[in-house]
Scaffold this active site. Sequence first.
Site, PDB file in Angstrom:
ATOM      1  N   ALA A  91     -50.965 -18.054 -20.436  1.00 17.18           N
ATOM      2  CA  ALA A  91     -51.710 -19.212 -20.930  1.00 17.18           C
ATOM      3  C   ALA A  91     -51.191 -20.574 -20.440  1.00 17.18           C
ATOM      4  CB  ALA A  91     -51.758 -19.142 -22.460  1.00 17.18           C
ATOM      5  N   GLN A 127     -48.434  -6.067 -16.854  1.00 14.64           N
ATOM      6  CA  GLN A 127     -47.678  -7.331 -16.757  1.00 14.64           C
ATOM      7  C   GLN A 127     -46.244  -7.149 -17.257  1.00 14.64           C
ATOM      8  OE1 GLN A 127     -50.811  -7.091 -17.873  1.00 14.64           O
ATOM      9  NE2 GLN A 127     -51.988  -8.959 -17.560  1.00 14.64           N
ATOM     10  N   ASP A 143     -52.285 -16.589 -26.577  1.00 18.57           N
ATOM     11  CA  ASP A 143     -53.304 -17.236 -25.735  1.00 18.57           C
ATOM     12  C   ASP A 143     -54.161 -18.217 -26.513  1.00 18.57           C
ATOM     13  OD1 ASP A 143     -52.623 -14.579 -24.282  1.00 18.57           O
ATOM     14  OD2 ASP A 143     -53.509 -15.927 -22.800  1.00 18.57           O
ATOM     15  N   ASN A 165     -53.591 -12.552 -28.346  1.00 19.56           N
ATOM     16  CA  ASN A 165     -52.614 -12.339 -27.262  1.00 19.56           C
ATOM     17  C   ASN A 165     -53.015 -11.053 -26.539  1.00 19.56           C
ATOM     18  OD1 ASN A 165     -50.200 -13.140 -25.832  1.00 19.56           O
ATOM     19  ND2 ASN A 165     -49.182 -11.378 -26.750  1.00 19.56           N
TER      20      ASN A 165
HETATM   21  O1  MRU Z   1     -54.064 -11.670 -19.005  1.00 16.26           O
HETATM   22  P1  MRU Z   1     -52.781 -12.447 -18.940  1.00 16.26           P
HETATM   23  O2  MRU Z   1     -51.745 -11.801 -18.100  1.00 16.26           O
HETATM   24  O3  MRU Z   1     -53.025 -13.898 -18.584  1.00 16.26           O
HETATM   25  O4  MRU Z   1     -52.268 -12.429 -20.442  1.00 16.26           O
HETATM   26  C1  MRU Z   1     -51.101 -13.147 -20.748  1.00 16.26           C
HETATM   27  C2  MRU Z   1     -50.677 -13.001 -22.134  1.00 16.26           C
HETATM   28  O5  MRU Z   1     -51.343 -12.429 -22.972  1.00 16.26           O
HETATM   29  C3  MRU Z   1     -49.413 -13.698 -22.524  1.00 16.26           C
HETATM   30  O6  MRU Z   1     -48.759 -12.989 -23.529  1.00 16.26           O
HETATM   31  C4  MRU Z   1     -49.768 -15.081 -23.044  1.00 16.26           C
HETATM   32  O7  MRU Z   1     -50.559 -15.766 -22.145  1.00 16.26           O
HETATM   33  C5  MRU Z   1     -48.571 -15.854 -23.366  1.00 16.26           C
HETATM   34  S1  MRU Z   1     -47.899 -16.636 -21.920  1.00 16.26           S
HETATM   35  C6  MRU Z   1     -46.515 -17.506 -22.309  1.00 16.26           C
END
Ligand code: MRU
Length: 353
Positions: free
Chosen positions: A50, A199, A240, A250
């Site tokens: 995010a 991830q 998010d 999230n």
């Molecule tokens: O789909 P993504 O990889 O963008 O999802 C990211 C997440 O859900 C993270 O946990 C969130 O953005 C927190 S980032 C500090």
Amino acid sequence: MKDTLRSLTWTGKALRLLDQTLLPEQLVYWDCTESRQVADAIRILAVRGAPAIGVAAAYACVLALREAQKGGGDWAAISSRFHDACTYIDQARPTAVNLSWAVRQMRDVFAASAPEMAEENLLARAQAIEEEDRATCRRIGENGAALFAGRTGLNLLTHCNTGALATAGIGTAFGVFVTLAERGQIRCVYADETRPLLQGARLTATELMEDSIPCCLIADTMSAAVMRDRRIDAVIVGADRIAANGDTANKIGTYSLAVLAAYHHIPFYIAAPFSTFDFTIQSGKDIVIEERDADEVRRFGGVYTAPRRVPVYNPAFDVTPAELIRGIITERGVLTPPFADSISQYERSLSNE
Ligand code: MRU
């Protein structure tokens, strides 16, 4: 964190993005000179997380103005092209509020700028957003670490990626791990691999290893057993979008972890900066959950691991109800239940600056 693992760098001419879809095997950087390239990189998760999405979007708006100016015409024509490009950037992904938060700021700066100052002002704001995120991550790290003052041998569990790759700084939840590791308080950070796009395995495990933080990678299916058998002290994840009542969107799988943590009497924390709060929505019911391509679930690395036409449901995020959250670690301290009160106080403290 190694400089090679920086999610983004402004070069003056372009926004250089590390293509996170290729990690950990390949380090490939893209120099985006057009706003659409950045928006498309956000869409395909070349840049993700995010806060990083917000910073990338801000720089994309600078590129958008450059393009709009190249197209010529009067200021009204330039302005119209700029706003069209901002809309395209804003629509890259729906759930992380940091994206629309950043684009809105850039539109506001544009609206308040004389034509000859607009580009300079936009760039200054994008750089300020990046710098602010870096400082915010450090403060989140400090405030999160304070929750564990005087304790050593901590076993922590996390999900998805919240580190340098997801932010402009040391990370949010990951910033807490970095700070605790600097103080020698960590026995092990368990990282969920985070299906379907891994991830946790590809990014968080890489960052934990780079930072020499004691760690252990687990498949998502192992979290319950790990909570029961490995004496997990806390679960800490990112966010998010956080609603005014504390409901938190999230990465998909976060909600399951929160339920499991409640069953095992393990405190469950969210770590997030002010840019992840959406004070305009009352609860998680108002959060738009992004649904992504079915092939992300059917295959990995170009190889099908399921029948090619099997129906798939692929929400990229889920909402954890506020009642499962012990605290929200922010740059201004840890917000605690009842969140409707602590979040509204937090909002007031931000607007009193
Ligand atoms: O789909 P993504 O990889 O963008 O999802 C990211 C997440 O859900 C993270 O946990 C969130 O953005 C927190 S980032 C500090």
